[in-house]
Motif scaffolding. Sequence first.
Motif, short mmCIF file in Angstrom:
data_model
loop_
_atom_site.label_atom_id
_atom_site.label_comp_id
_atom_site.label_asym_id
_atom_site.label_seq_id
_atom_site.Cartn_x
_atom_site.Cartn_y
_atom_site.Cartn_z
N THR A 183 0.83 -1.21 0.00
CA THR A 183 0.00 0.00 0.00
C THR A 183 0.86 1.26 0.00
O THR A 183 0.60 2.22 -0.74
CB THR A 183 -0.92 0.01 1.24
N LYS A 184 1.89 1.23 0.83
CA LYS A 184 2.79 2.38 0.90
C LYS A 184 3.44 2.66 -0.46
O LYS A 184 3.50 3.81 -0.93
CB LYS A 184 3.86 2.12 1.96
N GLU A 185 3.91 1.60 -1.12
CA GLU A 185 4.58 1.78 -2.42
C GLU A 185 3.60 2.19 -3.52
O GLU A 185 3.97 2.92 -4.45
CB GLU A 185 5.31 0.49 -2.78
N ILE A 186 2.35 1.73 -3.43
CA ILE A 186 1.33 2.18 -4.38
C ILE A 186 1.11 3.69 -4.26
O ILE A 186 1.07 4.42 -5.26
CB ILE A 186 0.00 1.42 -4.16
N LEU A 187 1.00 4.13 -3.02
CA LEU A 187 0.77 5.56 -2.78
C LEU A 187 1.98 6.39 -3.24
O LEU A 187 1.82 7.48 -3.81
CB LEU A 187 0.48 5.81 -1.31
N LEU A 188 3.19 5.90 -2.99
CA LEU A 188 4.39 6.61 -3.42
C LEU A 188 4.46 6.70 -4.94
O LEU A 188 4.80 7.75 -5.51
CB LEU A 188 5.65 5.92 -2.88
N LEU A 189 4.14 5.60 -5.61
CA LEU A 189 4.18 5.60 -7.08
C LEU A 189 3.07 6.47 -7.66
O LEU A 189 3.24 7.10 -8.71
CB LEU A 189 4.04 4.17 -7.60
N THR A 190 1.93 6.54 -6.96
CA THR A 190 0.84 7.41 -7.41
C THR A 190 1.28 8.87 -7.43
O THR A 190 0.86 9.65 -8.31
CB THR A 190 -0.39 7.24 -6.50
N ASN A 191 2.12 9.22 -6.48
CA ASN A 191 2.59 10.61 -6.41
C ASN A 191 3.80 10.88 -7.31
O ASN A 191 4.13 12.02 -7.58
CB ASN A 191 2.97 10.96 -4.96
N ASP A 192 4.46 9.79 -7.74
CA ASP A 192 5.65 9.98 -8.58
C ASP A 192 5.75 8.84 -9.59
O ASP A 192 6.44 7.84 -9.35
CB ASP A 192 6.90 10.03 -7.70
N PHE A 193 5.07 8.96 -10.71
CA PHE A 193 5.04 7.91 -11.72
C PHE A 193 6.39 7.75 -12.44
O PHE A 193 6.64 6.73 -13.08
CB PHE A 193 3.95 8.18 -12.76
N ASN A 194 7.23 8.73 -12.36
CA ASN A 194 8.50 8.68 -13.07
C ASN A 194 9.60 7.94 -12.30
O ASN A 194 10.69 7.74 -12.82
CB ASN A 194 8.98 10.10 -13.37
N SER A 195 9.29 7.56 -11.05
CA SER A 195 10.31 6.89 -10.24
C SER A 195 10.40 5.41 -10.62
O SER A 195 9.48 4.62 -10.39
CB SER A 195 9.97 7.02 -8.75
N LYS A 196 11.54 5.03 -11.17
CA LYS A 196 11.76 3.63 -11.54
C LYS A 196 11.98 2.77 -10.30
O LYS A 196 11.62 1.58 -10.29
CB LYS A 196 12.97 3.52 -12.46
N ASN A 197 12.54 3.36 -9.26
CA ASN A 197 12.78 2.60 -8.03
C ASN A 197 11.46 2.19 -7.37
O ASN A 197 11.31 1.05 -6.92
CB ASN A 197 13.62 3.41 -7.04
N TYR A 198 10.51 3.13 -7.30
CA TYR A 198 9.21 2.82 -6.72
C TYR A 198 8.53 1.70 -7.52
O TYR A 198 7.94 0.78 -6.94
CB TYR A 198 8.31 4.05 -6.71
N LEU B 272 -6.78 -5.51 -4.26
CA LEU B 272 -5.44 -4.93 -4.09
C LEU B 272 -4.50 -5.38 -5.21
O LEU B 272 -3.69 -4.59 -5.71
CB LEU B 272 -4.87 -5.37 -2.73
N GLN B 273 -4.61 -6.63 -5.59
CA GLN B 273 -3.78 -7.14 -6.67
C GLN B 273 -4.08 -6.42 -7.98
O GLN B 273 -3.17 -6.01 -8.72
CB GLN B 273 -4.02 -8.65 -6.82
#
Length: 259
Positions: free
Chosen positions: A68-83, A132-133
């Motif tokens: 969930t945490k990583e979904i939210l992080l990627l939602t805020n930053d789609f350009n992050s390859k690490n996320y 979630l999946q």
Amino acid sequence: MSKKSDTTSIGDITFNKLSRLYWLALTLIALSAIGSQLLIQYYLQNQLGDAKVINIAGRQRMLSQKLTKEILLLTNDFNSKNYRKELRNTLEQWTLAHEGLQYERESLELSGKNSPLVQELFVQIEPYYKNLQALTEKILVVDSIPFSDKNTFKNEVLQNEKSFLKGMDNLVFAYEQEAKSRVKNIRFIEYILFGVLIGLLFLELLFIFRPAAKRIKKLVQELSDSEQVAQGIAKENELLVIEKDKSLKALQTLNYALD
């Protein structure tokens, strides 16, 4: 000679009978000890499996929160390859563990054998797991989410994660209760095996060792009686020899007088 032969025969018979009784007693004790050990080892092996299952089930809670945490992080930053990479790895681990708890997975050393209660709990959380999946896979394939839809997307993720966590709490609790129940069963079986072993020893004492002791005592008494009889016969023979010597001397004296 006949008396000695009879005593020897009785001794041989008694010895052979005692040997058979002792071998029977040792065999019963050995079989009881081996059987109890095998049974206890079998249940202990199952306990190791329980620990593995509880550990992975508890880890699922952590992975769902991480997901969930990583979904939210990627939602805020789609350009992050690490996320994106981290989210994909987390999704794979989370999915593998979830399926491993329900089905056999050699890589995780899971048998997939669950009680009806645990199976029902898995059915209850299945919709939240699927949601979630699907949400995770969706965010991994899109380049962006419209700003107007972001809050809705995040709320949906959080709601499913909350329900999934609650269901996993119930699952972990069920696994722990079942493991405790199996531990109680092991203790109960140990008490039963201990009681069987003590009972077996008591029966052997009553029907093997006690009769054997009586037979030995009887044999010793018979040998002692035989020895006393032999001593009595020896004394009688000694007296007869003395009387014989006296008679011979008397005959010799009479013979001398006649001459």
